[in-house]
Design a protein around this motif. Structure first.
Motif, short mmCIF file in Angstrom:
data_model
loop_
_atom_site.label_atom_id
_atom_site.label_comp_id
_atom_site.label_asym_id
_atom_site.label_seq_id
_atom_site.Cartn_x
_atom_site.Cartn_y
_atom_site.Cartn_z
N MET A 75 34.36 41.27 90.78
CA MET A 75 35.70 41.58 90.25
C MET A 75 36.35 42.70 91.04
N THR A 76 37.58 42.50 91.48
CA THR A 76 38.31 43.51 92.24
C THR A 76 38.71 44.67 91.34
N THR A 77 38.49 45.87 91.83
CA THR A 77 38.87 47.05 91.05
C THR A 77 40.38 47.17 91.01
N PRO A 78 40.98 47.26 89.82
CA PRO A 78 42.44 47.37 89.73
C PRO A 78 42.90 48.77 90.12
N SER A 79 44.08 48.86 90.64
CA SER A 79 44.73 50.17 90.82
C SER A 79 45.71 50.33 89.68
N VAL A 80 45.58 51.42 88.94
CA VAL A 80 46.29 51.56 87.67
C VAL A 80 47.15 52.83 87.68
N LEU A 81 48.37 52.68 87.20
CA LEU A 81 49.25 53.83 86.97
C LEU A 81 49.60 53.89 85.49
N VAL A 82 49.31 55.02 84.88
CA VAL A 82 49.72 55.29 83.50
C VAL A 82 50.88 56.27 83.59
N LEU A 83 52.04 55.81 83.17
CA LEU A 83 53.29 56.53 83.44
C LEU A 83 54.01 56.88 82.15
N GLY A 84 54.31 58.16 81.98
CA GLY A 84 55.16 58.58 80.87
C GLY A 84 56.54 58.88 81.38
N ILE A 85 57.57 58.29 80.78
CA ILE A 85 58.93 58.54 81.23
C ILE A 85 59.78 59.03 80.06
N GLY A 86 60.88 59.70 80.41
CA GLY A 86 61.78 60.23 79.39
C GLY A 86 62.18 61.66 79.70
N ASN A 87 63.05 62.19 78.88
CA ASN A 87 63.58 63.54 79.05
C ASN A 87 63.12 64.41 77.89
N LEU A 88 62.17 65.28 78.16
CA LEU A 88 61.59 66.06 77.05
C LEU A 88 62.54 67.14 76.53
N LEU A 89 63.68 67.33 77.18
CA LEU A 89 64.66 68.30 76.69
C LEU A 89 65.47 67.77 75.51
N TRP A 90 65.36 66.47 75.23
CA TRP A 90 66.14 65.87 74.15
C TRP A 90 65.23 65.31 73.06
N ALA A 91 64.47 66.21 72.44
CA ALA A 91 63.67 65.87 71.26
C ALA A 91 62.79 64.64 71.49
#
Length: 211
Positions: free
Chosen positions: A1-17
């Motif tokens: 099995m090929t090892t996956p390349s994984v990105l865990v990404l959080g997006i957004g603007n933390l200045l707006w609650a």
């Protein structure tokens, strides 16, 4: 099995609650768990097209975000694969979602699109609170969203181990004044800080409308 390349990404603007849900969730995940080298966790903030090369480079993408699904506040919803761009563009809450929808479209056009994409989103409660942190209702959803993230990562063959002890807030992805405990503790009072945006711009907008 090929090892996956994984990105865990959080997006957004933390200045707006609650807009900062994705950023705060990926930071929590990073501080409380450890991952193999082929998994990268990233605070994507509102960077838009600057994220394109990261998306193009991975086989599997997991996204945390606050998304307006038109559901009761605090509702967690999973969206998979081809449905992700549609949901991110359906009810845009801010420019970051416009930008990220374009990132996904650009990755598709270049034929460098992840094999699997998972969006773990929460319906926000409060957005118009400039300088505010997550509301208690939305913050309480982070552990459940993390559980779902671990499920998908394990499904992709990724080993996720708890950190003992967890990293401190200052050692997370959000550093300095943006680290959550400091960010919440040092927030100015309403008497000296506008809660709905830059007062200078808002006042100018008000004056223009009433001339």
């Amino acid at each position: 099995m090929t090892t996956p390349s994984v990105l865990v990404l959080g997006i957004g603007n933390l200045l707006w609650a609650d807009e900062g849900f994705g950023v705060r969730t990926v930071d929590f995940f990073y501080r409380h768990y450890q991952f193999p080298p082929h998994v990268q966790l990233m605070d994507g903030g509102t960077q838009g097209l600057y994220l394109l090369s990261y998306i193009q480079a991975v086989t599997h993408l997991l996204i945390f975000d606050a998304v307006d699904y038109g559901l009761p506040a605090g509702t967690i919803k999973e969206v998979l694969n081809d449905e992700v761009p549609r949901f991110m563009g359906a009810k845009k809450m801010s420019l970051h979602q416009t930008g990220f929808q374009e990132v996904l479209a650009a990755a598709q056009l270049t034929n460098k699109y992840p094999q699997e994409v998972v969006l773990l989103g929460v319906q926000p409660l409060q957005l118009e609170d400039y300088g505010g942190s997550l509301t208690p209702l939305i913050k309480a959803q982070i552990p459940t969203v993390i559980e779902r993230a671990i499920y998908h990562l394990q499904r992709w063959g990724v080993t996720v181990d708890p950190r003992h002890p967890p990293l401190t807030n200052q050692a997370g992805l959000s550093e300095g004044a943006l680290a959550i405990e400091r960010y919440e503790a040092e927030r100015p009072t309403e008497a000296v800080a506008c809660r709905i945006g830059d007062a200078r711009i808002l006042n100018q907008h008000f004056n223009d409308e009433h001339e």
